[in-house]
Every structure is written in C-alpha cells, then in structure tokens.
Scaffold this active site. Structure first.
Site, PDB file in Angstrom:
ATOM      1  N   GLY A   1       9.329  -4.085  -1.914  1.00  0.00           N
ATOM      2  CA  GLY A   1       8.985  -4.577  -0.417  1.00  0.00           C
ATOM      3  C   GLY A   1       9.927  -4.747   0.384  1.00  0.00           C
TER       4      GLY A   1
ATOM      5  N   GLU B   1      14.538 -10.912   1.793  1.00  0.00           N
ATOM      6  CA  GLU B   1      13.267 -11.038   1.251  1.00  0.00           C
ATOM      7  C   GLU B   1      12.051 -10.661   2.441  1.00  0.00           C
ATOM      8  OE1 GLU B   1      11.023  -9.886  -0.889  1.00  0.00           O
ATOM      9  OE2 GLU B   1      11.388 -11.180  -2.415  1.00  0.00           O
TER      10      GLU B   1
ATOM     11  N   ASP C   1       6.412 -15.149  -2.245  1.00  0.00           N
ATOM     12  CA  ASP C   1       5.234 -15.369  -2.561  1.00  0.00           C
ATOM     13  C   ASP C   1       4.984 -16.738  -3.444  1.00  0.00           C
ATOM     14  OD1 ASP C   1       6.264 -13.978  -4.721  1.00  0.00           O
ATOM     15  OD2 ASP C   1       4.570 -12.599  -4.911  1.00  0.00           O
TER      16      ASP C   1
END
Length: 111
Positions: A50, A104, A108
């Site tokens: 990601g 990052e 989450d």
C-alpha cells in the site's frame, strides 16, 4: 452500445483532501525530512504494498541522500486486530545506528 466504464469517483461519498492539498502536504513533509535529517543517513521503511505510491511521491520531494527499504507483513489466522502478525519480507538493510523513518499510507490497527 456498451455502458461506460464507471469511475472510482462514482463510489466516493466525500472528498476530504483535494489532490493539490495532498501534493502540497507531501512537499512539506519532504522539506521537513530534508531539513531535519540532513547529514544523518536516514532510511525510509515502508510496508508493502500500500505504501508504494505515497513513498514514491515523498521520495521525489526529499532533497538529501536517503536509502529506502520495504517489508511485508500479514496477519496470522487468529484474525484481524489480534496483534498477531507475520513478517513475510524482512528488511534488506541493517538498521542498527540508523535514523529510520517508518513511512506508511494508512495505519489501520496500530499494531
């Protein structure tokens, strides 16, 4: 005649930050890192996959020499939120004595 391909914008309820605001903030982060870590040999570490686009944009804004590395993780079968993670790709660089910046795209669970 076929239906047009739907746009991702068709599924977005609200835009919180414009593309220009994001570009501006990434530029500010790059300038901050360049200033704060000048002469310190920083290593930027991102978690795949990601972070790739965000990290690429950030690296373009950093004006000092930096190294980068990636790691990959996955959660154990115990399920999300348990804190059980498995490193599937570890770092290639030694981080001992280095200034390591963890880059990052989304934090989450915080684990």
């Amino acid at each position: 005649m076929s239906d047009p391909v739907p746009s991702i914008a068709d599924h977005v309820a609200e835009v919180v930050f414009s593309a220009e605001q994001i570009r501006q903030r990434i530029g500010e982060l790059g300038a901050d890192i360049s200033r704060d870590y000048a002469g310190k040999d920083p290593l930027l570490v991102g978690v795949l996959t990601g972070v790739v686009f965000f990290m690429a944009d950030l690296l373009r804004q950093i004006t000092i020499p930096v190294s980068m590395d990636f790691m990959a993780i996955s959660q154990y079968a115990a399920g999300p939120g348990t804190g059980n993670v498995r490193i599937t790709k570890d770092l290639a660089h030694n981080i001992t004595g280095r200034h390591v910046l963890f880059v990052e795209d989304v934090i989450d669970t915080g684990l």
